[in-house]
Design a protein around this motif. Structure first.
Motif, short mmCIF file in Angstrom:
data_model
loop_
_atom_site.label_atom_id
_atom_site.label_comp_id
_atom_site.label_asym_id
_atom_site.label_seq_id
_atom_site.Cartn_x
_atom_site.Cartn_y
_atom_site.Cartn_z
N GLU A 29 54.01 14.43 86.42
CA GLU A 29 53.66 15.82 86.71
C GLU A 29 52.69 16.39 85.69
OE1 GLU A 29 57.27 18.15 87.16
OE2 GLU A 29 58.05 16.63 88.53
N LEU A 30 52.29 15.56 84.73
CA LEU A 30 51.35 16.02 83.72
C LEU A 30 50.00 16.29 84.37
CD1 LEU A 30 50.91 16.42 80.65
CD2 LEU A 30 50.24 14.02 80.53
N TYR A 31 49.37 17.42 83.99
CA TYR A 31 48.05 17.73 84.55
C TYR A 31 47.08 16.60 84.22
CZ TYR A 31 46.07 18.84 79.96
OH TYR A 31 45.59 18.74 78.68
N ARG A 32 46.00 16.52 85.00
CA ARG A 32 44.97 15.52 84.69
C ARG A 32 43.62 16.21 84.71
NH1 ARG A 32 42.39 10.99 88.64
NH2 ARG A 32 40.61 10.62 87.29
N ILE A 33 42.87 16.05 83.63
CA ILE A 33 41.51 16.57 83.58
C ILE A 33 40.60 15.52 82.97
CG2 ILE A 33 39.97 18.22 82.43
CD1 ILE A 33 41.47 19.65 84.49
N ASP A 34 39.57 15.13 83.71
CA ASP A 34 38.54 14.28 83.14
C ASP A 34 37.33 14.29 84.05
OD1 ASP A 34 38.93 12.18 85.18
OD2 ASP A 34 40.88 11.97 84.20
N THR A 35 36.26 13.68 83.56
CA THR A 35 35.02 13.66 84.31
C THR A 35 34.90 12.38 85.13
OG1 THR A 35 33.90 12.62 82.46
CG2 THR A 35 33.85 15.01 82.54
N ALA A 36 35.93 11.54 85.13
CA ALA A 36 35.85 10.23 85.80
C ALA A 36 36.22 10.37 87.27
CB ALA A 36 36.79 9.24 85.12
N THR A 66 34.76 7.56 71.74
CA THR A 66 34.05 7.29 72.98
C THR A 66 34.98 6.60 73.97
OG1 THR A 66 32.02 7.03 71.73
CG2 THR A 66 32.00 6.17 73.96
N SER A 67 34.85 7.01 75.21
CA SER A 67 35.61 6.40 76.29
C SER A 67 34.75 5.33 76.96
CB SER A 67 35.98 7.49 77.30
OG SER A 67 36.14 6.96 78.58
N VAL A 68 35.40 4.42 77.65
CA VAL A 68 34.66 3.35 78.32
C VAL A 68 33.67 3.93 79.34
CG1 VAL A 68 36.41 3.01 80.10
CG2 VAL A 68 34.93 1.13 79.47
N GLY A 87 31.87 6.64 78.85
CA GLY A 87 30.80 7.37 78.19
C GLY A 87 31.18 8.74 77.70
N PHE A 88 32.35 9.27 78.13
CA PHE A 88 32.81 10.57 77.61
C PHE A 88 33.00 10.47 76.08
CE2 PHE A 88 36.41 13.06 76.11
CZ PHE A 88 36.13 14.33 76.59
N THR A 89 32.70 11.56 75.39
CA THR A 89 32.93 11.58 73.94
C THR A 89 33.65 12.86 73.52
OG1 THR A 89 30.76 12.55 73.58
CG2 THR A 89 30.92 10.16 73.32
N ALA A 96 44.73 2.77 75.98
CA ALA A 96 44.95 3.52 74.74
C ALA A 96 44.11 4.78 74.75
CB ALA A 96 44.60 2.68 73.52
N ARG A 97 44.66 5.86 74.24
CA ARG A 97 43.94 7.12 74.16
C ARG A 97 44.21 7.77 72.81
NH1 ARG A 97 46.33 11.58 77.98
NH2 ARG A 97 44.53 12.66 77.11
N LEU A 98 43.32 8.68 72.48
CA LEU A 98 43.53 9.48 71.28
C LEU A 98 44.39 10.68 71.64
CD1 LEU A 98 42.59 9.90 68.32
CD2 LEU A 98 40.62 11.16 69.22
N ALA A 119 41.47 14.21 72.48
CA ALA A 119 42.39 13.42 73.32
C ALA A 119 41.66 12.44 74.23
CB ALA A 119 43.27 14.36 74.15
N THR A 120 40.64 11.77 73.72
CA THR A 120 39.84 10.85 74.54
C THR A 120 40.69 9.76 75.18
OG1 THR A 120 37.96 11.25 73.12
CG2 THR A 120 37.88 9.26 74.47
N LYS A 121 40.55 9.65 76.50
CA LYS A 121 41.26 8.61 77.24
C LYS A 121 40.36 7.38 77.36
CE LYS A 121 42.04 11.59 80.82
NZ LYS A 121 42.71 12.13 82.03
N TRP A 122 40.95 6.23 77.72
CA TRP A 122 40.21 4.97 77.90
C TRP A 122 39.32 4.71 76.67
CZ3 TRP A 122 39.05 8.85 81.88
CH2 TRP A 122 40.05 8.91 82.84
N1 LIG Z 1 37.55 9.64 78.81
C1 LIG Z 1 37.88 10.92 78.94
N2 LIG Z 1 38.86 11.42 78.15
C2 LIG Z 1 39.22 12.72 78.25
C3 LIG Z 1 38.54 13.58 79.14
C4 LIG Z 1 37.50 13.04 79.93
O1 LIG Z 1 36.86 13.74 80.73
N3 LIG Z 1 37.20 11.71 79.80
N4 LIG Z 1 38.92 14.90 79.22
C5 LIG Z 1 39.65 15.47 78.10
C6 LIG Z 1 40.26 16.73 78.44
S1 LIG Z 1 39.19 18.03 78.71
C7 LIG Z 1 41.62 16.91 78.46
S2 LIG Z 1 42.27 18.45 78.61
C8 LIG Z 1 42.53 15.76 78.34
C9 LIG Z 1 43.50 15.71 79.51
O2 LIG Z 1 44.33 14.59 79.43
P1 LIG Z 1 45.23 14.18 80.65
O3 LIG Z 1 44.33 14.04 81.85
O4 LIG Z 1 45.93 12.92 80.29
O5 LIG Z 1 46.22 15.32 80.88
O6 LIG Z 1 41.84 14.53 78.28
C10 LIG Z 1 40.68 14.53 77.50
N5 LIG Z 1 40.22 13.19 77.45
#
Ligand SMILES: Nc1nc2c(c(=O)[nH]1)N[C@H]1C(S)=C(S)[C@@H](COP(=O)(O)O)O[C@H]1N2
Ligand SMILES: [Mo]
Length: 516
Positions: free
Chosen positions: A230-237, A320-322, A324-326, A359-361, A372-375
């Motif tokens: 149920e955790l929100y999800r926000i990213d550009t992917a 950096t994410s795989v 290209g997000f930073t 792994a994510r930050l 909180a960079t993902k991937w």
């Molecule tokens: N690779 C990547 N990491 C990202 C983002 C992203 O767009 N791309 N969005 C960030 C933003 S704006 C937020 S608020 C959090 C959200 O993490 P969640 O989707 O796991 O809740 O991831 C961050 N990490």
């Protein structure tokens, strides 16, 4: 038939024919991309470029209005826009196929360019765009031949039966259906990311978090811990990146004495900590739900950075994410005593693909876009002056400390309230001042005195607290306003501000209608 209605008919037929041909090319390209390299999907890539070019206030508005439906909305806009241009250019098809062919070839070229720039400079980046152009232009010429024949037939008084017209319609419908089906087939056949099962097992943490307290027993209040699904999800992917556990690496580089990289098994073998924390998005409006509180598990970033030995003068770590997000995190926030982690698990389960596997930050106290960079693939030690992160270059603040805020969870909905058996109404919600801790929450009814709320047991400065006030409310309309103070006693700001550029602020207020 008058000449003008005949030309109108020809234009319409040209527009439809071109749209079907382009649709087929696009559909086949989506299928090809799914099979070769899912991230080269032309629709996703154009969508991703659109996200990058969208001004922050518009992105904000879309997230605010649509929440997680923002991606289907975006894809719909991209498709509708492409279709509209295609129809306009295609209206001249009966006269010449040149412009429609050039347009379809251009769409293919844009797809190739985007894949080369955003995915990889590799042969696989050419496939979808070439299929798009070849399939689309091929279909265009076939359909145009049938269209011209059908028109001749119509103009010839001796012809009977309309066989050519039927052939045109049948072929058009068939190709249209093929174009619509191809992406679905691609989705079904898309190879799942290969992950070795032993790598998915989350090792025991060295530092375990204490057991989470019960939390308040109030109907309608957010649970103290947010379930991972149920955790929100926000990213550009637009396509969630997969990864290959064998070749995955985390590189630590930049202004360091000792750059190095580690593999996934090496990362998983390092000492790990569990940490309960609240994560939220800078785009969260006052009272919004782009926030969750979860148990992270991972390796301390300060341990990884210590091994690299950052040089003097560095003040930022660009992750950096795989895809290209930073994000640009203050070096200090990653080396002070807070539990900034390279997280591999949430709530005891391995990270899901949507939340950043493998792994994510996560940096307590900072909005997701700064910490909180993902991937995750790289941590590059450097300076804010020289490296500008993804959202910073689009107008958001370079540093994003989380603002103190409180939200009313219940009552919600249409605002109609029945008092409980004891004649009182339970007003409850959550409050956060991530990394400073919540000290107090207060509720105001209409313009009355501020009433202190009861708080859930403290889970730590990085975690939200539930709050409740049980009230006798006279029947009729009331305004309920909530505010929080951090552990040092500092009240959240009453001054209203939108999410851009550094987080929404102002008190959350709702109106209720109490039944007599
Ligand atoms: N690779 C990547 N990491 C990202 C983002 C992203 O767009 N791309 N969005 C960030 C933003 S704006 C937020 S608020 C959090 C959200 O993490 P969640 O989707 O796991 O809740 O991831 C961050 N990490
Ligand atoms: Mo965010």
């Amino acid at each position: 038939m008058s000449t003008s209605s005949r030309t109108r008919g020809a234009r319409l037929a040209g527009a439809l024919t071109t749209a079907v041909a382009a649709g087929l090319g696009l559909g086949l390209a989506e299928l090809a991309a799914a099979l070769v390299q899912p991230r080269t999907s032309p629709v996703s890539l154009v969508g991703a470029v659109t996200i990058d070019l969208t001004p922050p206030p518009v992105k904000d508005l879309v997230i605010g209005l649509l929440g997680m439906a923002d991606k289907p909305f975006l894809i719909g806009c991209v498709l509708a826009g492409t279709l509209a241009i295609t129809a306009v250019i295609g209206s001249g098809l009966v006269r010449t196929a040149r412009w429609a062919s050039i347009w379809i070839a251009a769409v293919g070229a844009i797809a190739i360019l985007a894949a080369l720039l955003r995915v990889a400079v590799a042969p696989s980046s050419l496939v979808a765009g070439l299929v798009l152009a070849a399939g689309g232009i091929g279909a265009l010429h076939l359909l145009r031949t049938l269209l011209l024949r059908a028109q001749e037939e119509q103009a010839d008084p001796a012809a009977i039966g309309g066989a050519s017209r039927r052939r045109l319609l049948a072929t058009g419908a068939g190709l249209g259906a093929l174009g619509a089906l191809a992406p679905l087939v691609g989705r079904a056949l898309r190879p799942a990311p290969q992950v070795a099962p032993e790598l998915l097992a989350v090792p025991e943490p060295q530092v375990q978090a204490p057991e989470l307290p019960e939390g308040l027993d109030v109907e309608g209040v957010s649970p103290l811990r947010t379930p991972a699904d149920e955790l929100y999800r926000i990213d550009t992917a637009l396509v969630v990146p997969g990864y290959d556990p064998e070749s995955w690496r985390l590189r630590i580089e930049g202004m360091v004495e000792n750059p190095y990289e580690i593999t996934l098994p090496e990362l998983l073998a390092m000492p790990m900590v569990e940490h309960d924390a609240t994560m939220l998005c800078v785009s969260n409006p006052v009272g919004g739900d782009l926030i969750g509180s979860i148990r992270f598990q991972g390796v301390r970033v300060r341990d990884l950075l210590a091994r690299a030995v950052p040089l003097r003068g560095a003040d930022q770590v660009l992750s950096t994410s795989v895809d290209g997000f930073t994000a640009g995190t203050p070096l200090e926030a990653l080396t002070d005593d807070r539990e900034a982690l390279i997280a591999v698990a949430i709530n005891g389960e391995p990270l899901s693909p949507e939340h950043g596997a493998p792994a994510r930050l996560f940096t307590p106290g900072l909005y997701g876009y700064v910490g909180a960079t993902k991937w995750l693939t790289t941590l590059s030690v450097g300076t804010y002056a020289e490296q500008v992160a993804y959202w910073t270059s689009r107008g958001w603040s370079a540093k994003g400390p989380v603002k103190t805020s409180a939200r009313i969870d219940t009552p919600r909905g249409d605002g109609r309230v029945e008092p409980g058996a004891d004649g009182r109404v339970a007003v409850a919600g959550v409050a956060w001042a991530v990394h400073r801790g919540v000290g107090a929450v207060q509720l105001q009814v209409d313009d009355g005195e501020w009433i202190d709320a009861e708080l859930s047991e403290d889970v730590g400065a990085d975690y939200w607290r539930q709050w409740v006030v049980r009230l006798e409310l006279a029947p009729g309309e009331h305004l309920l306003t909530v505010r929080a103070a951090d552990a040092s006693g500092e009240l959240q700001s009453a001054e209203v501000a939108p999410p851009a550029p550094n987080g929404s602020q102002g008190y959350h207020r709702i109106s209720v209608d109490v039944r007599g």
